[in-house]
Scaffold this motif. Structure first.
Motif, PDB file in Angstrom:
ATOM      1  N   ARG A  61       0.826  -1.139  -0.080  1.00  0.00           N
ATOM      2  CA  ARG A  61      -0.023  -0.005  -0.003  1.00  0.00           C
ATOM      3  C   ARG A  61       0.949   1.219   0.091  1.00  0.00           C
ATOM      4  O   ARG A  61       0.492   2.153  -0.818  1.00  0.00           O
ATOM      5  CB  ARG A  61      -1.036  -0.097   1.163  1.00  0.00           C
ATOM      6  N   GLY A  62       1.839   1.286   0.989  1.00  0.00           N
ATOM      7  CA  GLY A  62       2.731   2.291   0.909  1.00  0.00           C
ATOM      8  C   GLY A  62       3.624   2.674  -0.670  1.00  0.00           C
ATOM      9  O   GLY A  62       3.560   3.897  -1.215  1.00  0.00           O
ATOM     10  N   ASN A  63       3.642   1.574  -1.256  1.00  0.00           N
ATOM     11  CA  ASN A  63       4.361   1.678  -2.767  1.00  0.00           C
ATOM     12  C   ASN A  63       3.435   2.236  -3.443  1.00  0.00           C
ATOM     13  O   ASN A  63       3.784   2.857  -4.540  1.00  0.00           O
ATOM     14  CB  ASN A  63       4.926   0.140  -3.188  1.00  0.00           C
ATOM     15  N   GLU A  64       2.131   1.699  -3.343  1.00  0.00           N
ATOM     16  CA  GLU A  64       1.191   2.348  -4.411  1.00  0.00           C
ATOM     17  C   GLU A  64       0.798   3.801  -3.925  1.00  0.00           C
ATOM     18  O   GLU A  64       0.525   4.513  -4.907  1.00  0.00           O
ATOM     19  CB  GLU A  64      -0.083   1.567  -3.952  1.00  0.00           C
ATOM     20  N   LEU A  65       0.889   4.367  -2.919  1.00  0.00           N
ATOM     21  CA  LEU A  65       0.697   5.559  -2.550  1.00  0.00           C
ATOM     22  C   LEU A  65       2.090   6.536  -3.008  1.00  0.00           C
ATOM     23  O   LEU A  65       1.674   7.550  -3.617  1.00  0.00           O
ATOM     24  CB  LEU A  65       0.323   5.933  -1.032  1.00  0.00           C
ATOM     25  N   SER A  66       3.004   5.820  -2.856  1.00  0.00           N
ATOM     26  CA  SER A  66       4.156   6.541  -3.174  1.00  0.00           C
ATOM     27  C   SER A  66       4.127   6.530  -5.008  1.00  0.00           C
ATOM     28  O   SER A  66       4.606   7.647  -5.407  1.00  0.00           O
ATOM     29  CB  SER A  66       5.699   5.745  -2.953  1.00  0.00           C
ATOM     30  N   SER A  67       3.788   5.660  -5.665  1.00  0.00           N
ATOM     31  CA  SER A  67       3.758   5.665  -6.980  1.00  0.00           C
ATOM     32  C   SER A  67       2.635   6.805  -7.383  1.00  0.00           C
ATOM     33  O   SER A  67       2.990   7.511  -8.551  1.00  0.00           O
ATOM     34  CB  SER A  67       3.292   4.429  -7.728  1.00  0.00           C
ATOM     35  N   ALA A  68       1.466   6.860  -6.836  1.00  0.00           N
ATOM     36  CA  ALA A  68       0.544   7.788  -7.165  1.00  0.00           C
ATOM     37  C   ALA A  68       1.183   9.331  -6.789  1.00  0.00           C
ATOM     38  O   ALA A  68       1.011  10.275  -7.648  1.00  0.00           O
ATOM     39  CB  ALA A  68      -0.651   7.901  -6.279  1.00  0.00           C
ATOM     40  N   ARG A  69       2.186   9.401  -5.756  1.00  0.00           N
ATOM     41  CA  ARG A  69       2.774  10.943  -5.312  1.00  0.00           C
ATOM     42  C   ARG A  69       3.357  11.108  -6.556  1.00  0.00           C
ATOM     43  O   ARG A  69       3.907  12.162  -6.959  1.00  0.00           O
ATOM     44  CB  ARG A  69       3.355  10.943  -3.999  1.00  0.00           C
TER      45      ARG A  69
END
Length: 196
Positions: A61-69
């Protein structure tokens, strides 16, 4: 039903990130995560039967949010963006600069620590790093082909060096050895040194 299942999994993963941000990885438990997510411990266990599964979900989930940022910072499709802009966004994103990135990076560092004693996690981390190094190397190679980076630069070696530099600084920021802005400036400088 499938969509609701994924929403619930994301909410629980977000709760893990919040617990880690406040109290660190040792505080992650079914009851703590359930309280943070506003669900029963049984519901958490239904989706994630072990603490390791909870941590893996938070990592993803952190990686997903990071990619979105990163996509938001670049402001366009990453494949169409200038390679240097993507490099800068991706590598500086590894430096904690607010509560959300601190939570993600604390989970990431904890996950990395688990890889030292867990071969399953280590195998996953090696695959993730191999993919990330390849993506960074491709960005370097694109700007090298455009004549912006010298022909003597090896994109693969440059990628490993840049990622390792960013990861090391990320750890320093998390333990309070280096300030966030200083670390981000050092990464930007390292990227600039590649260019002619």
């Amino acid at each position: 039903m499938g969509a609701q299942h994924e929403v619930r999994r994301r909410e629980i993963a977000d709760a893990v990130l919040a617990v880690v941000a406040e109290r660190g990885l040792p505080a992650v438990s079914l009851t703590e995560v359930a309280a943070q997510a506003g669900v029963s411990a049984g519901r958490v266990q239904h989706y994630f039967p072990t603490k390791r599964k909870l941590i893996e979900a938070a990592f993803d989930r952190g990686n997903e949010l990071s990619s979105a940022r990163i996509r938001s910072l670049v402001g366009q499709d990453l494949d169409c963006a200038e390679p240097r802009a993507v490099l800068t966004a991706a590598l500086t994103e590894l430096i904690a600069h607010d509560a959300e990135t601190r939570a993600h990076l604390r989970v990431r560092q904890s996950f990395t620590a688990l890889a030292l004693t867990d071969e399953v996690i280590a195998r996953r981390m090696r695959a993730d790093y191999t993919r990330f190094h390849r993506q960074v190397a491709d960005l370097v190679a694109k700007d090298q082909d455009a004549g912006l980076i010298g022909a003597a630069t090896d994109p693969g070696s440059a990628a490993v060096d840049l990622v390792a530099h960013a990861e090391g600084l990320a750890y320093y920021v998390l333990i309070g050895l280096t300030g966030s802005e200083t670390a981000r400036d050092r990464i930007i400088t390292a990227i600039a040194e590649l260019y002619l």
